[in-house]
Motif scaffolding. Structure first.
Motif, PDB file in Angstrom:
ATOM      1  N   THR A  10      -7.796  31.820 -38.094  1.00 38.94           N
ATOM      2  CA  THR A  10      -6.492  31.892 -37.438  1.00 38.94           C
ATOM      3  C   THR A  10      -6.562  32.963 -36.357  1.00 38.94           C
ATOM      4  OG1 THR A  10      -5.684  33.508 -39.070  1.00 38.94           O
ATOM      5  CG2 THR A  10      -5.237  31.170 -39.507  1.00 38.94           C
ATOM      6  N   THR A  11      -5.855  32.734 -35.268  1.00 43.18           N
ATOM      7  CA  THR A  11      -5.856  33.710 -34.187  1.00 43.18           C
ATOM      8  C   THR A  11      -4.915  34.855 -34.527  1.00 43.18           C
ATOM      9  OG1 THR A  11      -4.145  32.439 -33.035  1.00 43.18           O
ATOM     10  CG2 THR A  11      -6.431  32.019 -32.422  1.00 43.18           C
ATOM     11  N   ALA A  12      -5.300  36.048 -34.119  1.00 38.65           N
ATOM     12  CA  ALA A  12      -4.496  37.251 -34.317  1.00 38.65           C
ATOM     13  C   ALA A  12      -4.503  38.021 -33.012  1.00 38.65           C
ATOM     14  CB  ALA A  12      -5.060  38.095 -35.461  1.00 38.65           C
ATOM     15  N   ALA A  13      -3.718  39.093 -32.954  1.00 37.85           N
ATOM     16  CA  ALA A  13      -3.635  39.883 -31.720  1.00 37.85           C
ATOM     17  C   ALA A  13      -5.022  40.389 -31.318  1.00 37.85           C
ATOM     18  CB  ALA A  13      -2.682  41.047 -31.915  1.00 37.85           C
ATOM     19  N   GLY A  14      -5.539  39.871 -30.215  1.00 35.37           N
ATOM     20  CA  GLY A  14      -6.824  40.329 -29.700  1.00 35.37           C
ATOM     21  C   GLY A  14      -8.042  39.861 -30.462  1.00 35.37           C
ATOM     22  N   GLY A  15      -7.893  38.932 -31.399  1.00 35.94           N
ATOM     23  CA  GLY A  15      -9.057  38.501 -32.159  1.00 35.94           C
ATOM     24  C   GLY A  15      -8.768  37.319 -33.064  1.00 35.94           C
ATOM     25  N   VAL A  16      -9.579  37.219 -34.144  1.00 39.65           N
ATOM     26  CA  VAL A  16      -9.538  36.092 -35.060  1.00 39.65           C
ATOM     27  C   VAL A  16      -9.655  36.626 -36.478  1.00 39.65           C
ATOM     28  CG1 VAL A  16     -10.789  34.004 -35.799  1.00 39.65           C
ATOM     29  CG2 VAL A  16     -10.572  34.520 -33.362  1.00 39.65           C
ATOM     30  N   LYS A  17      -9.034  35.944 -37.433  1.00 43.38           N
ATOM     31  CA  LYS A  17      -9.134  36.319 -38.841  1.00 43.38           C
ATOM     32  C   LYS A  17      -9.552  35.111 -39.664  1.00 43.38           C
ATOM     33  CE  LYS A  17      -5.498  39.882 -38.832  1.00 43.38           C
ATOM     34  NZ  LYS A  17      -6.309  41.011 -39.313  1.00 43.38           N
ATOM     35  N   VAL A  18     -10.352  35.364 -40.721  1.00 40.12           N
ATOM     36  CA  VAL A  18     -10.627  34.331 -41.719  1.00 40.12           C
ATOM     37  C   VAL A  18     -10.537  34.963 -43.110  1.00 40.12           C
ATOM     38  CG1 VAL A  18     -12.173  33.043 -40.184  1.00 40.12           C
ATOM     39  CG2 VAL A  18     -13.135  34.627 -41.848  1.00 40.12           C
ATOM     40  N   GLU A  19     -10.241  34.123 -44.084  1.00 39.30           N
ATOM     41  CA  GLU A  19     -10.283  34.530 -45.481  1.00 39.30           C
ATOM     42  C   GLU A  19     -11.202  33.591 -46.231  1.00 39.30           C
ATOM     43  OE1 GLU A  19      -6.370  34.757 -47.099  1.00 39.30           O
ATOM     44  OE2 GLU A  19      -5.820  36.527 -45.909  1.00 39.30           O
ATOM     45  N   ASN A  20     -11.865  34.119 -47.245  1.00 37.65           N
ATOM     46  CA  ASN A  20     -12.753  33.310 -48.073  1.00 37.65           C
ATOM     47  C   ASN A  20     -12.253  33.377 -49.509  1.00 37.65           C
ATOM     48  OD1 ASN A  20     -15.130  32.663 -49.826  1.00 37.65           O
ATOM     49  ND2 ASN A  20     -16.035  32.232 -47.829  1.00 37.65           N
ATOM     50  N   PRO A  21     -11.504  32.362 -49.956  1.00 34.45           N
ATOM     51  CA  PRO A  21     -10.929  32.407 -51.299  1.00 34.45           C
ATOM     52  C   PRO A  21     -11.967  32.371 -52.414  1.00 34.45           C
ATOM     53  CG  PRO A  21     -10.593  30.246 -50.293  1.00 34.45           C
ATOM     54  CD  PRO A  21     -11.130  31.140 -49.224  1.00 34.45           C
ATOM     55  N   ALA A  22     -13.129  31.790 -52.154  1.00 36.78           N
ATOM     56  CA  ALA A  22     -14.157  31.697 -53.191  1.00 36.78           C
ATOM     57  C   ALA A  22     -14.749  33.055 -53.529  1.00 36.78           C
ATOM     58  CB  ALA A  22     -15.268  30.744 -52.750  1.00 36.78           C
ATOM     59  N   HIS A  23     -14.761  33.983 -52.574  1.00 36.20           N
ATOM     60  CA  HIS A  23     -15.398  35.283 -52.774  1.00 36.20           C
ATOM     61  C   HIS A  23     -14.474  36.467 -52.523  1.00 36.20           C
ATOM     62  CE1 HIS A  23     -19.304  33.420 -53.337  1.00 36.20           C
ATOM     63  NE2 HIS A  23     -19.080  32.687 -52.272  1.00 36.20           N
ATOM     64  N   GLY A  24     -13.203  36.210 -52.243  1.00 29.98           N
ATOM     65  CA  GLY A  24     -12.263  37.289 -52.039  1.00 29.98           C
ATOM     66  C   GLY A  24     -12.525  38.102 -50.793  1.00 29.98           C
ATOM     67  N   LEU A  25     -12.979  37.456 -49.720  1.00 24.27           N
ATOM     68  CA  LEU A  25     -13.287  38.145 -48.467  1.00 24.27           C
ATOM     69  C   LEU A  25     -12.137  38.014 -47.479  1.00 24.27           C
ATOM     70  CD1 LEU A  25     -16.918  36.841 -47.779  1.00 24.27           C
ATOM     71  CD2 LEU A  25     -16.234  38.854 -49.082  1.00 24.27           C
ATOM     72  N   ALA A  26     -11.909  39.063 -46.724  1.00 24.10           N
ATOM     73  CA  ALA A  26     -11.022  39.018 -45.562  1.00 24.10           C
ATOM     74  C   ALA A  26     -11.828  39.546 -44.384  1.00 24.10           C
ATOM     75  CB  ALA A  26      -9.779  39.863 -45.789  1.00 24.10           C
ATOM     76  N   VAL A  27     -11.883  38.773 -43.306  1.00 27.95           N
ATOM     77  CA  VAL A  27     -12.749  39.108 -42.180  1.00 27.95           C
ATOM     78  C   VAL A  27     -11.925  39.170 -40.901  1.00 27.95           C
ATOM     79  CG1 VAL A  27     -14.903  38.570 -40.983  1.00 27.95           C
ATOM     80  CG2 VAL A  27     -14.558  37.778 -43.340  1.00 27.95           C
ATOM     81  N   ASP A  28     -12.048  40.291 -40.188  1.00 25.40           N
ATOM     82  CA  ASP A  28     -11.399  40.470 -38.894  1.00 25.40           C
ATOM     83  C   ASP A  28     -12.457  40.460 -37.798  1.00 25.40           C
ATOM     84  OD1 ASP A  28      -8.580  40.899 -39.610  1.00 25.40           O
ATOM     85  OD2 ASP A  28      -9.323  42.692 -40.613  1.00 25.40           O
ATOM     86  N   PHE A  29     -12.300  39.547 -36.850  1.00 24.79           N
ATOM     87  CA  PHE A  29     -13.198  39.453 -35.695  1.00 24.79           C
ATOM     88  C   PHE A  29     -12.450  40.020 -34.489  1.00 24.79           C
ATOM     89  CE2 PHE A  29     -14.366  36.067 -38.612  1.00 24.79           C
ATOM     90  CZ  PHE A  29     -15.749  36.156 -38.669  1.00 24.79           C
ATOM     91  N   ALA A  30     -12.813  41.212 -34.078  1.00 20.55           N
ATOM     92  CA  ALA A  30     -12.204  41.842 -32.909  1.00 20.55           C
ATOM     93  C   ALA A  30     -13.125  41.663 -31.707  1.00 20.55           C
ATOM     94  CB  ALA A  30     -11.960  43.323 -33.185  1.00 20.55           C
ATOM     95  N   ARG A  31     -12.758  42.241 -30.597  1.00 21.75           N
ATOM     96  CA  ARG A  31     -13.588  42.144 -29.403  1.00 21.75           C
ATOM     97  C   ARG A  31     -14.891  42.909 -29.624  1.00 21.75           C
ATOM     98  NH1 ARG A  31     -13.323  40.985 -23.987  1.00 21.75           N
ATOM     99  NH2 ARG A  31     -14.567  42.324 -22.620  1.00 21.75           N
ATOM    100  N   GLY A  32     -15.969  42.163 -29.862  1.00 20.10           N
ATOM    101  CA  GLY A  32     -17.289  42.765 -29.994  1.00 20.10           C
ATOM    102  C   GLY A  32     -17.650  43.308 -31.355  1.00 20.10           C
ATOM    103  N   SER A  33     -16.753  43.244 -32.345  1.00 20.38           N
ATOM    104  CA  SER A  33     -17.083  43.810 -33.657  1.00 20.38           C
ATOM    105  C   SER A  33     -16.472  42.975 -34.768  1.00 20.38           C
ATOM    106  CB  SER A  33     -16.595  45.259 -33.770  1.00 20.38           C
ATOM    107  OG  SER A  33     -15.182  45.303 -33.716  1.00 20.38           O
ATOM    108  N   VAL A  34     -17.082  43.086 -35.955  1.00 20.45           N
ATOM    109  CA  VAL A  34     -16.656  42.315 -37.120  1.00 20.45           C
ATOM    110  C   VAL A  34     -16.424  43.275 -38.280  1.00 20.45           C
ATOM    111  CG1 VAL A  34     -17.256  40.444 -38.719  1.00 20.45           C
ATOM    112  CG2 VAL A  34     -18.040  40.353 -36.345  1.00 20.45           C
TER     113      VAL A  34
END
Length: 198
Positions: free
Chosen positions: A75-99
């Motif tokens: 899903t798009t977020a302010a200035g980046g992208v977010k994903v969640e992984n329900p199988a492993h309990g992960l939350a991932v923020d993709f910002a400009r140039g960094s994860v």
């Protein structure tokens, strides 16, 4: 703890992909489907296990599941992208140039710093990520840094459309990442990379 630089190296060639296929958690290797049978107990479950397949095949299957299951979509977020992984309990923020990956209150962050041969690395620019379904990409000309979210975890890879510029320094093709984390990374003998708390 703190910052660290990790390098992925591979022999030179026109098309190179390096992938760490599971960031946190054990691989999810079983799919369940219902099927029709005649007689008593007409409906049951058939478990299909993919853990015996080659890692590349497992990753392909997980990618397809992630594409079809909106829980793994970005899903798009302010200035980046977010994903969640329900199988492993992960939350991932993709910002400009960094994860940044978080799991159970712990954090793993990394930034692609350069690509080249051996110690002769060319710096890369920070770019804004783009997303389609369960796939997130940072596109930097001939170099694409990509992530695929699915039931096996978060797959990371780098694809070079052509080799980096020639260098006077001899050495393997190298991709360098700056890593900061409250977790301890360990590469297992399998193609999967797992993380655990210090």
């Amino acid at each position: 703890h703190g910052a660290d630089q990790r390098r992925a190296t591979q022999g030179a060639g026109p098309h190179v992909t390096h992938a760490a296929q599971s960031v946190v958690g054990a691989p999810m290797a079983t799919a369940v489907r219902g099927h029709d049978r005649t007689g008593p107990g007409a409906w049951g479950e058939e478990r299909v296990t993919i853990s015996g397949l080659p890692a590349a095949a497992q990753a392909t299957i997980a990618d397809r599941i992630g594409r079809d299951d909106r829980r793994y979509h970005a899903t798009t977020a302010a200035g980046g992208v977010k994903v969640e992984n329900p199988a492993h309990g992960l939350a991932v923020d993709f910002a400009r140039g960094s994860v940044s990956v978080t799991h159970a209150g712990e954090r793993l962050g990394f930034t692609l710093e350069g690509v080249g041969y051996g110690e002769a690395l060319e710096p890369v620019e920070a770019v804004t990520p783009t997303a389609t379904a369960n796939r997130v990409e940072y596109r930097r000309g001939a170099l694409t840094e990509w992530y695929v979210n699915g039931p096996l975890g978060l797959e990371q890879g780098f694809t070079l459309a052509r080799p980096p510029a020639p260098s006077d320094v001899e050495g393997p093709l190298t991709v360098a990442l700056r890593v900061s984390s409250t977790l301890r990374a360990a590469v297992t003998p399998s193609p999967f990379t797992r993380l655990g708390a210090n």
